[in-house]
Design an enzyme around this catalytic site. Structure first.
Site, PDB file in Angstrom:
ATOM      1  N   GLU A 147       0.826  -1.209   0.000  1.00 55.88           N
ATOM      2  CA  GLU A 147       0.000   0.000   0.000  1.00 55.88           C
ATOM      3  C   GLU A 147       0.862   1.262   0.000  1.00 55.88           C
ATOM      4  O   GLU A 147       0.560   2.236  -0.702  1.00 55.88           O
ATOM      5  CB  GLU A 147      -0.948  -0.002   1.204  1.00 55.88           C
ATOM      6  CG  GLU A 147      -2.064  -1.023   1.070  1.00 55.88           C
ATOM      7  CD  GLU A 147      -2.949  -1.093   2.297  1.00 55.88           C
ATOM      8  OE1 GLU A 147      -2.835  -0.194   3.173  1.00 55.88           O
ATOM      9  OE2 GLU A 147      -3.746  -2.043   2.412  1.00 55.88           O
ATOM     10  N   HIS A 186     -11.260   0.778   1.765  1.00 59.88           N
ATOM     11  CA  HIS A 186     -11.692  -0.051   2.876  1.00 59.88           C
ATOM     12  C   HIS A 186     -13.196  -0.320   2.835  1.00 59.88           C
ATOM     13  O   HIS A 186     -13.684  -1.135   3.598  1.00 59.88           O
ATOM     14  CB  HIS A 186     -11.301   0.597   4.208  1.00 59.88           C
ATOM     15  CG  HIS A 186      -9.870   0.324   4.567  1.00 59.88           C
ATOM     16  ND1 HIS A 186      -9.274   0.834   5.687  1.00 59.88           N
ATOM     17  CD2 HIS A 186      -8.925  -0.408   3.959  1.00 59.88           C
ATOM     18  CE1 HIS A 186      -8.010   0.435   5.755  1.00 59.88           C
ATOM     19  NE2 HIS A 186      -7.791  -0.317   4.704  1.00 59.88           N
TER      20      HIS A 186
END
Length: 307
Positions: A147, A186
Site C-alpha cells: 500500500e 476499505h
C-alpha cells in the site's frame, strides 16, 4: 522508479543531466491536461490495487488462508507493476510517541513483567508462528509494503507537480480506494461484511466511514513522512505499527482502574508528537529528497516541506 537504496527504499532516481524538454512535456500542454493525466493515473493505480483483490472468485471469507494467499499474489503483482506506471506518466517516528497512551495501557494490562515480556517477544518460536500466520503476514508485512509503495511512492510523484506538495499530501489518501461503486478502498470490506452478515447495515457503514476517516488522516501523515524523509521504509514501518496497535481504545482507558496516568500518557503522547513532528522529520537528516528534486526538474515550486 522505486528502488532499494543503501539507507532504505528510495523513489525515482533523478540523478543525471537535466533535460529541458521534460518540463515542457509536463507543462507545455497546459496545467489542466497535466492534472487530468495525474488524476487518471492515480485512479487507475487505485482501481488496479483494489480490483486485484477480487480477480479470484471464491465463496470463502476474506480471513480464510486460501483467500489471503491469493490476494498476496494479486497485490504483489500490482505493486511490482506500479513503478512502471510512474515511468509511463513521466514519459507521457515519531509515531510511537503519538501512541504513548495506548502503549502504556498495553503494558499495564500485559500479564507479564518486562523481562518475561521481552523473552516472549524475542522468542524464535513466536516469530516462527507469526511468519506462518497468513493474517499476521497480511497486516504487518504485505499490506504496509504494497500500500505504501503504490499509494505513496508511486502516486505522490505524479500528483506533486500538478497540485504541489502540500495539497498532494491530503489528496493522495483519497485515492487509497476511489473505485466505483465503492467510496473508499476499505469500503470493499462492507460488501464482504454484508455478504456474510457480520452485523447490521447501519453499524457496518458507520464502522466503514470511521475507518475511512482514520485511514485518510494516517495516509496524509505517511505521505508527509515520505516527502520529508525521502524514504519509504519509515511509512512502511509506521503502517505496520498502526496495524498492530489498532485505533487507541480511549473508552477503555476512561474506564480503566488506572485512568489518570493513562490519560496523562495519552495527552503527553499527542503533545510530544505535535512538538517533535517537524524536528524528527528534518530533511537535512535524510540526505537528498527525490520528490523535491523532481519538482525542481519540472519547474514546480518546492514548499517549506523540502527545507
Amino acid at each position: 522508479m522505486a528502488a532499494l537504496g543503501g539507507d532504505g527504499l528510495r523513489l525515482l532516481s533523478v540523478s543525471g543531466p537535466e533535460p529541458e524538454p521534460e518540463s515542457a512535456a509536463l507543462n507545455g500542454a497546459g496545467p489542466g491536461l497535466c492534472c487530468w493525466v495525474s488524476v487518471c493515473s492515480c485512479l487507475s493505480l487505485a482501481c488496479s490495487y483494489v480490483g486485484s483483490l477480487y480477480v479470484w472468485k471464491s465463496e470463502l471469507p476474506r480471513d480464510h488462508p486460501a483467500v489471503i494467499k491469493r490476494r498476496f499474489t494479486s497485490v504483489l503483482v500490482v505493486s511490482s507493476l506500479s513503478p512502471l506506471c510512474v515511468l509511463l506518466w513521466r514519459e507521457l517516528t515519531g509515531l510511537q510517541i503519538l501512541f504513548l497512551g495506548p502503549l502504556m495501557q498495553l503494558s499495564v494490562d500485559c500479564p507479564w513483567d518486562l523481562a518475561n515480556g521481552l523473552k516472549v517477544a524475542l522468542a524464535p518460536q513466536a516469530w516462527a508462528r507469526c511468519l506462518t500466520d497468513m493474517r499476521w503476514l497480511r497486516n504487518q508485512v504485505i499490506a504496509p509494503l504494497t500500500e505504501e509503495l503504490v499509494f505513496r511512492a508511486c502516486m505522490l510523484p505524479m500528483l506533486a507537480p500538478c497540485t504541489g506538495l502540500g495539497p498532494a499530501i491530503f489528496t493522495c489518501p483519497l485515492f487509497f480506494g476511489v473505485v466505483a461503486p465503492s467510496l473508499t478502498a476499505h469500503f470493499h470490506h462492507v460488501i464482504e461484511q454484508l455478504r456474510f452478515r457480520q452485523g447490521s447495515v447501519g453499524s457496518i457503514f458507520l464502522s466503514a466511514a470511521f475507518q475511512f476517516s482514520y485511514t485518510a488522516v494516517f495516509g496524509a501523515y505517511t505521505a508527509f513522512l515520505f516527502i520529508r524523509t525521502g524514504h519509504l521504509i519509515g511509512p512502511v514501518l509506521c503502517h505496520s505499527f498502526c496495524n498492530y496497535m489498532g485505533f487507541p481504545a480511549v473508552c477503555a482507558a476512561l474506564e480503566h482502574p488506572q485512568r489518570c496516568p493513562l490519560l496523562v500518557g495519552y495527552a503527553l503522547g499527542v503533545g510530544l508528537f505535535l512538538l517533535l513532528l517537524q524536528p524528527l522529520t528534518e530533511p537535512r537528516l535524510y540526505s537528498s529528497l527525490p520528490l523535491c528534486l523532481l519538482l525542481d526538474r519540472t519547474g514546480a515550486s518546492a514548499t517549506s516541506l523540502c527545507s
